[in-house]
Design an enzyme around this catalytic site. Sequence first.
Site, PDB file in Angstrom:
ATOM      1  N   ASP A  15       0.845  -1.190   0.000  1.00  0.00           N
ATOM      2  CA  ASP A  15       0.000   0.000   0.000  1.00  0.00           C
ATOM      3  C   ASP A  15       0.881   1.240   0.000  1.00  0.00           C
ATOM      4  O   ASP A  15       2.030   1.215   0.458  1.00  0.00           O
ATOM      5  CB  ASP A  15      -0.976   0.006   1.170  1.00  0.00           C
ATOM      6  CG  ASP A  15      -0.300   0.059   2.530  1.00  0.00           C
ATOM      7  OD1 ASP A  15       0.749  -0.604   2.704  1.00  0.00           O
ATOM      8  OD2 ASP A  15      -0.805   0.761   3.432  1.00  0.00           O
ATOM      9  N   GLU A  72       0.059  -0.733   5.851  1.00  0.00           N
ATOM     10  CA  GLU A  72       1.150  -0.163   6.642  1.00  0.00           C
ATOM     11  C   GLU A  72       1.051   1.347   6.689  1.00  0.00           C
ATOM     12  O   GLU A  72       1.344   1.965   7.701  1.00  0.00           O
ATOM     13  CB  GLU A  72       2.505  -0.583   6.065  1.00  0.00           C
ATOM     14  CG  GLU A  72       3.686  -0.373   7.013  1.00  0.00           C
ATOM     15  CD  GLU A  72       4.297   1.020   6.950  1.00  0.00           C
ATOM     16  OE1 GLU A  72       5.094   1.370   7.848  1.00  0.00           O
ATOM     17  OE2 GLU A  72       4.004   1.778   5.994  1.00  0.00           O
TER      18      GLU A  72
END
Length: 388
Positions: free
Chosen positions: A78, A142
């Site tokens: 991500d 994250e």
Amino acid sequence: MSQIPTHAPVDPVALTADLIRCNSVTPLEGGALVLLEALLSDAGFDCTRVDRGGIANLYARWGTRGNGKAFGFNGHTDVVPVGDEAAWTHPPFGAEVDGDWMYGRGATDMKSGVAAFAAAAIDFVRDTPPDGAIVLAITGDEEGESTDGTIALLDWMEEVGERIDVCIVGEPTCPEQMGDMMKIGRRGALTAFFEVIGKQGHSAYLHKVINPMPAVALLGHRLSTHTLDEGTDHFDPSTCAITTIDTGNPANNVIPAKTRMTVNLRFNDLHSGDSLTAWLREEADRVAEDTGTTIRMTTKLSGESFLTPPGDLSDLVGKAVQAETGRQPTLSTTGGTSDARFVKNHCPVVEFGLVGHRMHQVDERVRISDIEDLKRVYGRVLTEYFAG
């Protein structure tokens, strides 16, 4: 006699480009983990999607469970939002190459790191299958709340009996040049939210009001100027910074009823979230008593400090970095938090990756030759680990 490779090596640069082209702005998966799962499955990895709370996560293991030692890599696919796309000179999801640079969101943080360790792991198991296991734990959470990402992977591992013995988190760790820094720990992070409540009234009649502004100023001064410690052998001194003071008062002749302040603490291993919360509460109570205000406080602990003491793991990685880049990495605990703060509860962990000073910026980019170097570092780490 060494085994002759029978497969073409995985190109980490091409894989980085493929991952950048996946629009995986957190919490979107964007196709990045689907791509990796297909690649790893084709190389003989046993892949499991460990999705939780709407977040996509991928666990990939090569080798029989419980057979020999297990080396782990952790990372995320991500990315943060692109910001003003018009300010980019190259499309943020285009993976365009200009000279020795590849542009795109996630180029540095950290699709290149994931590509490098995936490529290194695939080549290693194809060419020199180890007596043991290699695990890739890759999350899509994250950059967001980090509650259903690496934590979910570790929870699942505990439930089903999966394990890793040591781990590298492939975050960008080098401040200036490829190979110049490795993280062996991280400071803890604690945020405190204060609401200072007084009594609203006309500014011409101060005897009828309780002004929360001097109280918040006093509290902020006490917290931000206090010396928490002088640092330790591996950590800088702990800090407390005021990040916001908000009153929302548009009138210049009204004493507000309340004001809010937020402070952020970064702390070393001399403290814990609980000990610092107690100190903050004590300071708030003292200021409230001195000023006649009421002070409410809540806190959010992003992670405790931790340290993987210099030893076998940092030596292993350091020697590989030296061999492939010619630089001996500094052992550091600087910077913000990372998912290593979760992995450290499972096994010894260090962080090593690319140069990070362009991450999260407009025109985020990565040096192509650094991606190739990073794959070689990870490959050498695997070779030396399983040879030992």
